[in-house]
Motif scaffolding. Structure first.
Motif, PDB file in Angstrom:
ATOM      1  N   ASN A 125       3.412   5.351   5.380  1.00  0.00           N
ATOM      2  CA  ASN A 125       2.013   5.715   5.604  1.00  0.00           C
ATOM      3  C   ASN A 125       1.193   5.700   4.319  1.00  0.00           C
ATOM      4  OD1 ASN A 125       2.593   5.977   8.394  1.00  0.00           O
ATOM      5  ND2 ASN A 125       3.454   7.993   8.010  1.00  0.00           N
ATOM      6  N   ALA A 126       0.460   6.776   4.041  1.00  0.00           N
ATOM      7  CA  ALA A 126      -0.449   6.812   2.888  1.00  0.00           C
ATOM      8  C   ALA A 126       0.303   7.123   1.594  1.00  0.00           C
ATOM      9  CB  ALA A 126      -1.529   7.866   3.114  1.00  0.00           C
ATOM     10  N   PRO A 127      -0.194   6.606   0.461  1.00  0.00           N
ATOM     11  CA  PRO A 127       0.477   6.879  -0.808  1.00  0.00           C
ATOM     12  C   PRO A 127       0.362   8.353  -1.214  1.00  0.00           C
ATOM     13  CG  PRO A 127      -1.352   5.309  -1.119  1.00  0.00           C
ATOM     14  CD  PRO A 127      -1.308   5.680   0.317  1.00  0.00           C
ATOM     15  N   ASP A 128       1.516   9.013  -1.336  1.00  0.00           N
ATOM     16  CA  ASP A 128       1.562  10.382  -1.842  1.00  0.00           C
ATOM     17  C   ASP A 128       1.956  10.317  -3.318  1.00  0.00           C
ATOM     18  OD1 ASP A 128       4.275   9.761  -1.799  1.00  0.00           O
ATOM     19  OD2 ASP A 128       4.771  11.172  -0.195  1.00  0.00           O
ATOM     20  N   ASP A 129       2.190  11.463  -3.939  1.00  0.00           N
ATOM     21  CA  ASP A 129       2.513  11.490  -5.369  1.00  0.00           C
ATOM     22  C   ASP A 129       3.749  10.645  -5.700  1.00  0.00           C
ATOM     23  OD1 ASP A 129       0.338  13.081  -5.907  1.00  0.00           O
ATOM     24  OD2 ASP A 129       1.492  14.949  -5.969  1.00  0.00           O
ATOM     25  N   GLU A 130       4.765  10.718  -4.850  1.00  0.00           N
ATOM     26  CA  GLU A 130       5.996   9.945  -5.073  1.00  0.00           C
ATOM     27  C   GLU A 130       5.714   8.444  -4.980  1.00  0.00           C
ATOM     28  OE1 GLU A 130      10.285   9.315  -2.866  1.00  0.00           O
ATOM     29  OE2 GLU A 130       9.333  11.291  -2.727  1.00  0.00           O
ATOM     30  N   ALA A 131       4.902   8.052  -4.009  1.00  0.00           N
ATOM     31  CA  ALA A 131       4.558   6.643  -3.845  1.00  0.00           C
ATOM     32  C   ALA A 131       3.719   6.148  -5.022  1.00  0.00           C
ATOM     33  CB  ALA A 131       3.806   6.436  -2.533  1.00  0.00           C
ATOM     34  N   ILE A 132       2.787   6.972  -5.470  1.00  0.00           N
ATOM     35  CA  ILE A 132       1.957   6.591  -6.614  1.00  0.00           C
ATOM     36  C   ILE A 132       2.823   6.375  -7.843  1.00  0.00           C
ATOM     37  CG2 ILE A 132       0.160   7.406  -8.203  1.00  0.00           C
ATOM     38  CD1 ILE A 132      -1.139   8.760  -5.693  1.00  0.00           C
ATOM     39  N   GLU A 133       3.815   7.223  -8.039  1.00  0.00           N
ATOM     40  CA  GLU A 133       4.726   7.045  -9.178  1.00  0.00           C
ATOM     41  C   GLU A 133       5.519   5.747  -9.043  1.00  0.00           C
ATOM     42  OE1 GLU A 133       6.752   6.912 -12.526  1.00  0.00           O
ATOM     43  OE2 GLU A 133       5.007   8.189 -12.176  1.00  0.00           O
ATOM     44  N   ALA A 134       5.923   5.396  -7.813  1.00  0.00           N
ATOM     45  CA  ALA A 134       6.656   4.139  -7.599  1.00  0.00           C
ATOM     46  C   ALA A 134       5.771   2.935  -7.920  1.00  0.00           C
ATOM     47  CB  ALA A 134       7.167   4.060  -6.163  1.00  0.00           C
ATOM     48  N   ILE A 135       4.497   3.003  -7.550  1.00  0.00           N
ATOM     49  CA  ILE A 135       3.558   1.920  -7.860  1.00  0.00           C
ATOM     50  C   ILE A 135       3.347   1.845  -9.370  1.00  0.00           C
ATOM     51  CG2 ILE A 135       1.171   1.115  -7.592  1.00  0.00           C
ATOM     52  CD1 ILE A 135       1.258   2.562  -4.781  1.00  0.00           C
TER      53      ILE A 135
END
Length: 148
Positions: A125-135
């Motif tokens: 779904n939407a980028p959370d803090d963990e997803a932002i770090e992966a990006i």
């Protein structure tokens, strides 16, 4: 280094991912150009060093028309000497189809002779803090490999 980011976004999640990545790459010294898939042509990748596609996966892996049209264009290109990265969002309730279109595009880029620069980034779904770090981490890997 020039990076071309093309994104497909139904809910805004993948546009957010593309925006985060574009800002990261600019901060790391890349010249970037970003387009929504409906307003892009795959041949635009020929003018870039780094080709990036950000997409969602709809339902059980079905490509919507705009994603499928761009996919067909991409498969006609020879991207030898180019680097690529793919990322996108999906819904884990679809099990084995989670982010399937991301991996479809990964295979298409490889078939076009492009070199994968970082592992696919897939998020739910939407980028959370963990997803932002992966990006952010993926952007750093791209910069390290291309500017290193």
């Amino acid at each position: 280094m020039k990076a071309k980011i093309v994104y497909a976004s139904m809910t805004g999640n993948d546009e957010d991912m593309a925006d985060i990545l574009e800002e990261d790459l600019q901060d790391l010294g890349f010249e970037t150009d970003s387009s929504e898939v409906a307003f892009a042509d795959a041949s635009e990748y020929l003018d870039s060093d780094l080709c990036i596609f950000v997409t969602y996966t709809y339902g059980e892996g079905t490509m919507t028309d705009e994603i499928a049209d761009f996919y067909d264009q991409l498969k006609e290109l020879d991207l030898s000497g180019k680097y690529f990265a793919v990322m996108g969002s999906g819904d884990k309730t679809y099990g084995e189809h989670f982010c399937e279109n991301v991996f479809d595009y990964q295979k298409a880029f490889l078939a076009c002779n492009a070199t994968e620069i970082t592992a696919p980034v897939t998020i739910e779904n939407a980028p959370d803090d963990e997803a932002i770090e992966a990006i952010d981490q993926a952007a750093r890997e791209m910069a390290d490999k291309l500017n290193g």
